[in-house]
Design a protein around this motif. Sequence first.
Motif, PDB file in Angstrom:
ATOM      1  N   TRP A   1      -4.397  16.708  -6.278  1.00  0.00           N
ATOM      2  CA  TRP A   1      -4.354  15.885  -7.504  1.00  0.00           C
ATOM      3  C   TRP A   1      -3.840  14.481  -7.179  1.00  0.00           C
ATOM      4  O   TRP A   1      -4.379  13.483  -7.670  1.00  0.00           O
ATOM      5  CB  TRP A   1      -3.466  16.562  -8.543  1.00  0.00           C
ATOM      6  N   LEU A   2      -2.819  14.416  -6.325  1.00  0.00           N
ATOM      7  CA  LEU A   2      -2.290  13.108  -5.931  1.00  0.00           C
ATOM      8  C   LEU A   2      -3.329  12.287  -5.173  1.00  0.00           C
ATOM      9  O   LEU A   2      -3.383  11.059  -5.313  1.00  0.00           O
ATOM     10  CB  LEU A   2      -1.034  13.276  -5.076  1.00  0.00           C
TER      11      LEU A   2
ATOM     12  N   SER B   1       0.814  -1.218   0.000  1.00  0.00           N
ATOM     13  CA  SER B   1       0.000   0.000   0.000  1.00  0.00           C
ATOM     14  C   SER B   1       0.848   1.270   0.000  1.00  0.00           C
ATOM     15  O   SER B   1       0.321   2.360  -0.236  1.00  0.00           O
ATOM     16  CB  SER B   1      -0.931   0.009   1.217  1.00  0.00           C
ATOM     17  N   ASP B   2       2.153   1.147   0.265  1.00  0.00           N
ATOM     18  CA  ASP B   2       3.042   2.316   0.277  1.00  0.00           C
ATOM     19  C   ASP B   2       3.837   2.480  -1.010  1.00  0.00           C
ATOM     20  O   ASP B   2       4.661   3.389  -1.118  1.00  0.00           O
ATOM     21  CB  ASP B   2       4.031   2.218   1.449  1.00  0.00           C
ATOM     22  N   LEU B   3       3.618   1.613  -1.990  1.00  0.00           N
ATOM     23  CA  LEU B   3       4.446   1.652  -3.193  1.00  0.00           C
ATOM     24  C   LEU B   3       4.254   2.922  -4.011  1.00  0.00           C
ATOM     25  O   LEU B   3       5.118   3.269  -4.818  1.00  0.00           O
ATOM     26  CB  LEU B   3       4.165   0.419  -4.068  1.00  0.00           C
TER      27      LEU B   3
ATOM     28  N   GLU C   1      -1.894  -1.078 -11.172  1.00  0.00           N
ATOM     29  CA  GLU C   1      -3.352  -1.020 -11.100  1.00  0.00           C
ATOM     30  C   GLU C   1      -3.835  -0.584  -9.716  1.00  0.00           C
ATOM     31  O   GLU C   1      -4.891   0.056  -9.593  1.00  0.00           O
ATOM     32  CB  GLU C   1      -3.932  -2.392 -11.454  1.00  0.00           C
ATOM     33  N   SER C   2      -3.083  -0.917  -8.678  1.00  0.00           N
ATOM     34  CA  SER C   2      -3.542  -0.648  -7.316  1.00  0.00           C
ATOM     35  C   SER C   2      -2.903   0.588  -6.685  1.00  0.00           C
ATOM     36  O   SER C   2      -3.175   0.891  -5.522  1.00  0.00           O
ATOM     37  CB  SER C   2      -3.255  -1.865  -6.427  1.00  0.00           C
ATOM     38  N   LEU C   3      -2.060   1.312  -7.416  1.00  0.00           N
ATOM     39  CA  LEU C   3      -1.369   2.461  -6.828  1.00  0.00           C
ATOM     40  C   LEU C   3      -2.354   3.566  -6.444  1.00  0.00           C
ATOM     41  O   LEU C   3      -3.234   3.933  -7.228  1.00  0.00           O
ATOM     42  CB  LEU C   3      -0.341   3.022  -7.809  1.00  0.00           C
ATOM     43  N   ALA C   4      -2.184   4.115  -5.243  1.00  0.00           N
ATOM     44  CA  ALA C   4      -2.999   5.230  -4.777  1.00  0.00           C
ATOM     45  C   ALA C   4      -2.250   5.937  -3.651  1.00  0.00           C
ATOM     46  O   ALA C   4      -1.433   5.331  -2.946  1.00  0.00           O
ATOM     47  CB  ALA C   4      -4.362   4.742  -4.287  1.00  0.00           C
ATOM     48  N   PHE C   5      -2.537   7.216  -3.483  1.00  0.00           N
ATOM     49  CA  PHE C   5      -1.941   8.018  -2.406  1.00  0.00           C
ATOM     50  C   PHE C   5      -2.980   8.182  -1.295  1.00  0.00           C
ATOM     51  O   PHE C   5      -4.068   8.727  -1.516  1.00  0.00           O
ATOM     52  CB  PHE C   5      -1.506   9.384  -2.927  1.00  0.00           C
ATOM     53  N   THR C   6      -2.636   7.718  -0.106  1.00  0.00           N
ATOM     54  CA  THR C   6      -3.534   7.811   1.036  1.00  0.00           C
ATOM     55  C   THR C   6      -3.342   9.156   1.741  1.00  0.00           C
ATOM     56  O   THR C   6      -2.407   9.915   1.452  1.00  0.00           O
ATOM     57  CB  THR C   6      -3.247   6.686   2.029  1.00  0.00           C
TER      58      THR C   6
END
Length: 452
Positions: free
Chosen positions: A91-92, A11-13, A66-71
């Motif tokens: 935006w991020l 989840s941190d990638l 596919e799963s990249l997201a910024f929390t």
Amino acid sequence: MLKRPLVVRESDLSLLVDLYELAMAQAYWSEGMDDTAVFSLFFRELPDNRNFILACGQQNVVRVIESLAFTDEHIKRLESLNRFQSGFLDWLRGFRFSGSVHAVAEGTPLFPQEPLLEVEGPVAEVQLLESLVMNYVHLESVLASKAVRLTFAAGDRPVVDFGMRRTHGVDAAHRSVRAYRLAGLAGTSNVLAGLDFNMPVYGTMAHSFVQACPDELDAFRAYARLYPGTTLLVDTYDTRTAVRRIIQWLKEEPEVRIGGIRLDSGDLAAEAVDCRNMLDEAGFTDIKIMASGGLNEHKIAKLLSAAAPIDGFGVGTAIGVSNDEPALELAFKMTEYADLPRMKNSPGKQSFPGRKQIYRRLGTDGCITQDVVAGRDEVFDGDPLLKPVMKHGQVPEDAIPTLDDQVRAAEQMIATLPQRFRSLEPLGENPVVISEFLRALQKDTLAKVGGG
């Protein structure tokens, strides 16, 4: 600084980027530059001791993308750098990769200037992927390229991975096994990775168990009782003496089953000959001999050229760190932006612009005769290697085969390598042809940007 886990969480990638990628993404955002860009991942030259690269990881990384997201936590940490505007951080927060990826199949032998993958999407989105994609693909391609050479050297004898303890980091130790399976290794000592990647797990015993027991034979008896058919490590004290003791013990207790012995030091060829002779003369022709201890493809080839009666090999350091060629100079370069071709023209680093395709031509013997690197819309004889594996930020159903299917396909693709490319010595031959269209596009693009 926040307390972090011992390993990088999936989840941190999204934060696993070089700073300049975030800085450039903010610059694109600030300037309103959101047109589609195409980036190509390739290498310009082979390492000195490789005749090809076995491309691995380029489809697997798409699942990561596919799963990249910024929390919210990620944004908070980025705020602490005092480099990013609040609008860009917003935006991020909404970032999800929306582009497409074309990639060659896992386990494809490739040569210079051939894209392992091409990424298309809004320029800032693609730029954020650069280091993550390169790191991911680099590891597996480097290690698979080393592993496949070991299989060439060993021929029909199995090679098992013993490299976990010296691999550079736990992530590498885990993902390396996936690469080894695609390269054709027979098994691994790494339990977690073996289970995760459906690869046979092998292990014998360590010298410490023999040392801890009152007597060497006591150690062998205990191990054979606990693990019928086991392989015994016989070089803790004196290899030949240990084998003589095993023979006498097996004659006295014929119900005991031993699958093999392992040689881990000394003159492996001479010891294998002597041990084989002793075992055969005693009637134990079914007991196999496995060798380990500082092996690489050249040492394996030398042992087999000397007709050493060795039935399998365990390889550690040489494979775990690819110690002769630990790096591949991968490049991730923009080749198109806003529907216009783009290129780099630095000395020694000139690139070909435009979206691409690779056409692989096979001879009547089923082996590679020529690869043509062409424009994406060109059509040539041969099999097109780059296939869509992601569209609009999603992996289409059945776009990426199961690992078992990938392994079977990789075996078939490796089999198309002409014998000369399987040599352990540098060949200095490149079967790649660049299409006239790409060469003309390069020349025209260079002229337009003032380089010629």
